[in-house]
Structure formats: C-alpha cells, structure tokens
Design a protein around this motif. Structure first.
Motif, PDB file in Angstrom:
ATOM      1  N   VAL A  48      -4.165   2.033   4.509  1.00 29.48           N
ATOM      2  CA  VAL A  48      -4.842   1.057   3.643  1.00 29.48           C
ATOM      3  C   VAL A  48      -4.082  -0.269   3.573  1.00 29.48           C
ATOM      4  O   VAL A  48      -4.494  -1.185   2.884  1.00 29.48           O
ATOM      5  CB  VAL A  48      -5.099   1.603   2.212  1.00 29.48           C
ATOM      6  CG1 VAL A  48      -6.006   2.811   2.253  1.00 29.48           C
ATOM      7  CG2 VAL A  48      -3.811   1.920   1.478  1.00 29.48           C
ATOM      8  N   TYR A  72      -0.766  -2.020   8.704  1.00 27.51           N
ATOM      9  CA  TYR A  72      -1.676  -0.893   8.966  1.00 27.51           C
ATOM     10  C   TYR A  72      -1.134   0.052  10.034  1.00 27.51           C
ATOM     11  O   TYR A  72      -0.616  -0.365  11.059  1.00 27.51           O
ATOM     12  CB  TYR A  72      -3.053  -1.386   9.419  1.00 27.51           C
ATOM     13  CG  TYR A  72      -3.927  -0.266   9.920  1.00 27.51           C
ATOM     14  CD1 TYR A  72      -4.653   0.498   9.029  1.00 27.51           C
ATOM     15  CD2 TYR A  72      -3.979   0.057  11.270  1.00 27.51           C
ATOM     16  CE1 TYR A  72      -5.436   1.560   9.472  1.00 27.51           C
ATOM     17  CE2 TYR A  72      -4.745   1.115  11.725  1.00 27.51           C
ATOM     18  CZ  TYR A  72      -5.471   1.865  10.821  1.00 27.51           C
ATOM     19  OH  TYR A  72      -6.233   2.907  11.266  1.00 27.51           O
ATOM     20  N   LYS A 112      -8.303   7.439   1.326  1.00 27.47           N
ATOM     21  CA  LYS A 112      -8.294   6.054   1.778  1.00 27.47           C
ATOM     22  C   LYS A 112      -9.058   5.159   0.808  1.00 27.47           C
ATOM     23  O   LYS A 112      -8.594   4.085   0.449  1.00 27.47           O
ATOM     24  CB  LYS A 112      -8.873   5.918   3.192  1.00 27.47           C
ATOM     25  CG  LYS A 112      -8.801   4.495   3.689  1.00 27.47           C
ATOM     26  CD  LYS A 112      -9.120   4.367   5.144  1.00 27.47           C
ATOM     27  CE  LYS A 112      -8.978   2.896   5.529  1.00 27.47           C
ATOM     28  NZ  LYS A 112      -8.897   2.680   6.927  1.00 27.47           N
ATOM     29  N   ALA A 171       0.829  -1.203   0.000  1.00 25.52           N
ATOM     30  CA  ALA A 171       0.000   0.000   0.000  1.00 25.52           C
ATOM     31  C   ALA A 171       0.865   1.255   0.000  1.00 25.52           C
ATOM     32  O   ALA A 171       1.921   1.300   0.619  1.00 25.52           O
ATOM     33  CB  ALA A 171      -0.906   0.001   1.221  1.00 25.52           C
ATOM     34  N   GLU A 228      -2.917  -3.875   4.563  1.00 27.12           N
ATOM     35  CA  GLU A 228      -3.514  -5.001   5.281  1.00 27.12           C
ATOM     36  C   GLU A 228      -2.544  -5.590   6.297  1.00 27.12           C
ATOM     37  O   GLU A 228      -2.933  -5.966   7.387  1.00 27.12           O
ATOM     38  CB  GLU A 228      -3.958  -6.088   4.297  1.00 27.12           C
ATOM     39  CG  GLU A 228      -5.223  -5.740   3.572  1.00 27.12           C
ATOM     40  CD  GLU A 228      -5.788  -6.902   2.789  1.00 27.12           C
ATOM     41  OE1 GLU A 228      -5.225  -8.012   2.817  1.00 27.12           O
ATOM     42  OE2 GLU A 228      -6.815  -6.691   2.135  1.00 27.12           O
ATOM     43  N   SER A 233      -7.124   2.443  -1.391  1.00 25.97           N
ATOM     44  CA  SER A 233      -7.500   1.049  -1.120  1.00 25.97           C
ATOM     45  C   SER A 233      -7.693   0.292  -2.425  1.00 25.97           C
ATOM     46  O   SER A 233      -7.242  -0.850  -2.573  1.00 25.97           O
ATOM     47  CB  SER A 233      -8.786   0.979  -0.294  1.00 25.97           C
ATOM     48  OG  SER A 233      -8.555   1.415   1.011  1.00 25.97           O
TER      49      SER A 233
END
Length: 120
Positions: free
Chosen positions: A77, A82, A97, A72, A79, A101
């Motif tokens: 965003v 974060y 965001k 990311a 996983e 995403s």
C-alpha cells in the motif's frame, strides 16, 4: 536546531548535550539531514549546523520518510516504496490492502499536517 532556528548555528556537542543524544549518533543524523537539504553547516570559528528551511515548513512526514522510509505498514500500500506482498494471491481482492490503504492515507494526512515547529 528547530528550537534555535532564529538564533544562528549550533555546535554538534551543544546539541548533543542539550538533547541528551550521543554525539556520534547525532553526527550521523545531521549528515543525513544535510544530504537531504534540511540542514547545512559552516566550519571554523562561529560555525556549526543550522536549519536551511523554516521549521514551520518541515513536515513530520518528510523527516519520517527520510529516516524510516515508507509510511505504510504494508509494502503493497506504499506509494513511494511499493512492493508486492510475497504471499498475496490477489492484490485487488485483498481485504488487508484496502484497510491498510485507508490507514496509510490517514497517517500520511496527519504526518503531513504536523511540522517540526508544532512538535517543539
């Protein structure tokens, strides 16, 4: 190592020369790959480094995450990595965001379809 997967082990000096990578830098990369279980090594005559896993089964996403962390572009965003953005007032309504995403999902999808073999 991916190019020589079926040809046995390779010496660090040989890889460094073929790929024009400084040997000391390559050794650090190989150590990280070894710790992560992608390569192994044997010492002594006939020794060297070799891929543990078929290069058709190693994705670009796996290697990217190993060395660069999050796929990311924004921490909020990610996983696996974060983090809340420090100046974000409301994550639920943040237009960045939502957009980033989508970008992360598409980037991960492409990177997880590409293998080490496909890059060679």
């Amino acid at each position: 190592l991916g190019k020589n997967y079926n040809d046995g082990m390779m010496l660090t000096a040989e890889i460094a020369e073929k790929e024009r990578i400084p040997k000391k830098f390559l050794e650090l990369i190989l150590l990280d790959l070894k710790k992560a279980g992608y390569v192994s090594s044997k010492q002594g005559a006939g020794g060297g480094y070799y891929l543990v896993k078929n290069p058709n089964k190693i994705t670009v996403a796996e290697i990217y995450r190993l060395f660069d962390g999050a796929i990311a572009l924004l921490p909020c965003v990610s996983e696996k990595f974060y983090e809340r953005c420090p100046d974000c007032k409301n994550e639920k309504s943040c237009p960045l965001k939502r957009s980033f995403s989508v970008l992360r999902v598409q980037t991960y999808s492409l990177m997880s379809q590409m293998t080490l073999s496909s890059m060679l």
